[in-house]
Design a protein around this motif. Structure first.
Motif, mmCIF file in Angstrom:
data_model
loop_
_atom_site.group_PDB
_atom_site.id
_atom_site.type_symbol
_atom_site.label_atom_id
_atom_site.label_comp_id
_atom_site.label_asym_id
_atom_site.label_seq_id
_atom_site.Cartn_x
_atom_site.Cartn_y
_atom_site.Cartn_z
ATOM 1 N N LEU A 160 10.351 -44.801 -10.882
ATOM 2 C CA LEU A 160 11.440 -43.829 -10.930
ATOM 3 C C LEU A 160 11.248 -42.916 -12.127
ATOM 4 N N TRP A 161 11.260 -41.617 -11.857
ATOM 5 C CA TRP A 161 11.302 -40.610 -12.926
ATOM 6 C C TRP A 161 12.648 -39.902 -12.816
ATOM 7 N N TYR A 162 13.286 -39.610 -13.937
ATOM 8 C CA TYR A 162 14.642 -39.070 -13.873
ATOM 9 C C TYR A 162 14.978 -38.310 -15.156
ATOM 10 N N PRO A 163 15.974 -37.393 -15.087
ATOM 11 C CA PRO A 163 16.427 -36.709 -16.310
ATOM 12 C C PRO A 163 17.063 -37.727 -17.247
ATOM 13 N N ALA A 164 16.640 -37.726 -18.502
ATOM 14 C CA ALA A 164 17.047 -38.774 -19.441
ATOM 15 C C ALA A 164 17.918 -38.224 -20.556
ATOM 16 N N ARG A 165 18.728 -39.109 -21.098
ATOM 17 C CA ARG A 165 19.517 -38.770 -22.273
ATOM 18 C C ARG A 165 18.586 -38.689 -23.481
ATOM 19 N N PRO A 166 18.635 -37.606 -24.251
ATOM 20 C CA PRO A 166 17.740 -37.473 -25.411
ATOM 21 C C PRO A 166 17.883 -38.654 -26.372
ATOM 22 N N GLY A 167 16.750 -39.070 -26.926
ATOM 23 C CA GLY A 167 16.774 -40.113 -27.945
ATOM 24 C C GLY A 167 16.846 -41.528 -27.413
ATOM 25 N N THR A 168 16.739 -41.719 -26.109
ATOM 26 C CA THR A 168 16.792 -43.069 -25.550
ATOM 27 C C THR A 168 15.439 -43.440 -24.953
ATOM 28 N N GLY A 169 15.194 -44.742 -24.779
ATOM 29 C CA GLY A 169 13.955 -45.221 -24.201
ATOM 30 C C GLY A 169 12.863 -45.378 -25.238
ATOM 31 N N VAL A 215 14.624 -28.561 -18.779
ATOM 32 C CA VAL A 215 15.416 -28.753 -19.999
ATOM 33 C C VAL A 215 15.618 -30.224 -20.347
ATOM 34 N N HIS A 216 15.366 -31.133 -19.414
ATOM 35 C CA HIS A 216 15.671 -32.542 -19.645
ATOM 36 C C HIS A 216 14.453 -33.310 -20.143
ATOM 37 N N PRO A 217 14.634 -34.224 -21.104
ATOM 38 C CA PRO A 217 13.609 -35.248 -21.313
ATOM 39 C C PRO A 217 13.472 -36.071 -20.035
ATOM 40 N N VAL A 218 12.360 -36.787 -19.917
ATOM 41 C CA VAL A 218 12.094 -37.540 -18.692
ATOM 42 C C VAL A 218 12.083 -39.036 -18.982
ATOM 43 N N GLY A 219 12.872 -39.782 -18.206
ATOM 44 C CA GLY A 219 12.849 -41.230 -18.257
ATOM 45 C C GLY A 219 12.029 -41.797 -17.129
ATOM 46 N N ARG A 220 11.584 -43.035 -17.320
ATOM 47 C CA ARG A 220 10.800 -43.690 -16.273
ATOM 48 C C ARG A 220 11.149 -45.167 -16.222
ATOM 49 N N GLN A 221 11.268 -45.691 -15.034
ATOM 50 C CA GLN A 221 11.561 -47.105 -14.849
ATOM 51 C C GLN A 221 10.856 -47.601 -13.600
ATOM 52 N N ARG A 222 10.450 -48.863 -13.635
ATOM 53 C CA ARG A 222 9.780 -49.478 -12.483
ATOM 54 C C ARG A 222 10.737 -50.436 -11.784
ATOM 55 N N VAL A 223 10.686 -50.417 -10.452
ATOM 56 C CA VAL A 223 11.566 -51.246 -9.640
ATOM 57 C C VAL A 223 10.747 -51.816 -8.483
ATOM 58 N N MET A 224 10.978 -53.070 -8.148
ATOM 59 C CA MET A 224 10.364 -53.657 -6.965
ATOM 60 C C MET A 224 11.457 -54.031 -5.971
ATOM 61 N N LEU A 225 11.294 -53.627 -4.736
ATOM 62 C CA LEU A 225 12.233 -53.950 -3.669
ATOM 63 C C LEU A 225 11.535 -54.818 -2.630
ATOM 64 N N LEU A 230 9.610 -32.344 -11.943
ATOM 65 C CA LEU A 230 10.844 -32.347 -11.160
ATOM 66 C C LEU A 230 11.974 -33.026 -11.920
ATOM 67 N N ALA A 231 11.691 -34.148 -12.559
ATOM 68 C CA ALA A 231 12.733 -34.855 -13.319
ATOM 69 C C ALA A 231 13.277 -33.987 -14.441
ATOM 70 N N SER A 232 12.418 -33.214 -15.073
ATOM 71 C CA SER A 232 12.875 -32.359 -16.170
ATOM 72 C C SER A 232 13.809 -31.257 -15.685
ATOM 73 N N HIS A 233 13.749 -30.959 -14.380
ATOM 74 C CA HIS A 233 14.630 -29.950 -13.784
ATOM 75 C C HIS A 233 15.846 -30.568 -13.096
ATOM 76 N N GLY A 234 16.063 -31.871 -13.289
ATOM 77 C CA GLY A 234 17.292 -32.467 -12.805
ATOM 78 C C GLY A 234 17.212 -33.205 -11.494
ATOM 79 N N TYR A 235 16.019 -33.678 -11.110
ATOM 80 C CA TYR A 235 15.862 -34.471 -9.899
ATOM 81 C C TYR A 235 15.497 -35.907 -10.269
ATOM 82 N N VAL A 236 16.009 -36.862 -9.503
ATOM 83 C CA VAL A 236 15.533 -38.240 -9.597
ATOM 84 C C VAL A 236 14.405 -38.391 -8.584
#
Length: 359
Positions: free
Chosen positions: A45-54, A12-22, A127-133
């Motif tokens: 990082l893939w994660y459930p996103a707020r609609p209309g952002t990114g 049910v969720h849109p999917v967000g994505r972000q890159r991180v270096m550690l 997985l992100a669309s189902h609520g997992y980071v």
């Protein structure tokens, strides 16, 4: 070109994505000669996103820079690398994390040998669309290519040719151990940053963590699970070594936590079956006989778009997404139903829940 695409997620969720270096300041980088070099770990990082952002995300960022490394790995031709810029990907870069839940389960994802974690977007976005980071880990010098913080290109390094089977086993174990150390560092850093100001600040549930991996990454996932009781469950996608799906070292037992082995292998060694039997409730084996090893990642999906008779990648990806989502629902959300009853099955699959009766 239009047929090159990541399958639409079913959640049910849109999917967000972000890159991180550690950067792990406690670990030297063993693959370079610079004494002060420290181990970098590159995350997607893939994660459930707020609609209309990114903003619309590219399937693989920095393709012009990464291209030589991707080609050097030998799995992608020049034409295939160029084709990656045309892959349709529905993820939204730097979107705001969704407000649907106060916190989300965390899933670490380790890719196969010489394969960037971006090539698991089909699974990660599902997985992100189902609520997992999902934190995908690019292990420098074990994946095809990453751009280091000094802008140098870290290309996959093949280990030296072993002089004996024992040396080959030791080399492999060292590489799996390096991955496990990366995963342990990533888990610690993500949970720390989630409490201290980042995209994930306050949004990760430290009691609901799983690890997934493919091939060498799958064995590393099992090793991580066995060594860290903070992990609630783990998934190995077709990774088999001397210790079966559990370890690069012979004689290993299955993790005590819930464990899923999703594989093309119709038959395992008696010792591996016995270890699954001893693991008992929470251990599963799901066999996809029509699959090939590479079809658990997206690369085979794109190859099939170029050459429709290349294999059964669509079916394998569909099964993988369904089976892994079902396992995580049971393991991380407390679903007590038989989640494997209604799996998407466009091809034959065989599901084994341990302990097997009569064994």
């Amino acid at each position: 070109m239009a047929s090159l695409e990541v399958p639409d997620p079913t959640g049910v969720h849109p999917v967000g994505r972000q890159r991180v270096m550690l950067v792990d300041q406690q670990r030297p980088e063993p693959h370079t000669a610079e004494l002060n070099d420290r181990r970098e770990v590159h995350l997607v990082l893939w994660y459930p996103a707020r609609p209309g952002t990114g903003r619309p995300a590219q399937y693989l960022d920095n393709l012009d820079v990464l291209g030589p490394g991707l080609r050097a790995g030998g799995d992608l031709s020049t034409v295939a690398v160029r084709g990656l810029r045309y892959v349709r990907d529905g993820a939204m870069a730097d979107a705001v994390i969704a407000d649907a839940q106060p916190s989300y389960p965390l899933v670490l994802l380790s890719p196969g040998n010489a394969t960037n974690v971006e090539f698991y977007a089909s699974l990660a976005e599902e997985l992100a669309s189902h609520g997992y980071v999902v934190a995908g880990v690019n292990h420098p010098y074990q994946v095809a290519a990453v751009v280091r913080r000094d802008h140098a290109l870290a290309i996959y390094q093949e280990p030296p040719r072993p002089v004996s089977p024992r040396e080959a086993g030791e080399q492999l174990s060292a590489r799996i151990d390096e991955r496990t150390q990366d995963l342990r560092f990533v888990l610690t850093e993500l949970l720390r940053s989630a409490a201290a100001g980042s995209l994930l600040a306050g949004r990760l549930d430290p009691t609901r963590v799983a690890v997934i991996g493919h091939s060498n990454g799958g064995v590393a996932a099992a090793e991580m699970c066995r060594a860290n009781q903070r992990i609630a469950g783990c998934v190995n996608l077709d990774g088999l070594q001397a210790g079966g799906p559990f370890s690069s070292r012979a004689g290993a037992e299955a993790p005590a936590q819930p464990f899923l082995f999703l594989t093309k292998e119709r038959q395992l060694r008696d010792t591996d079956e016995a270890a699954l039997q001893r693991a008992g409730h929470g251990a599963y084996k799901v066999v996809v006989p029509s699959a090939s090893h590479d079809e658990f990642a997206d690369g085979a999906l794109f190859e099939q778009a170029w050459w429709p008779f290349a294999g059964s990648a669509d079916d394998t990806i569909t099964v993988t997404r369904g089976v892994v989502t079902a396992f995580l629902r049971k393991t991380l959300t407390g679903d007590t139903s038989d989640v494997f009853d209604n799996l998407p099955a466009p091809t034959d699959i065989h599901v084994y829940g341990y302990p097997l009766p009569g064994k």
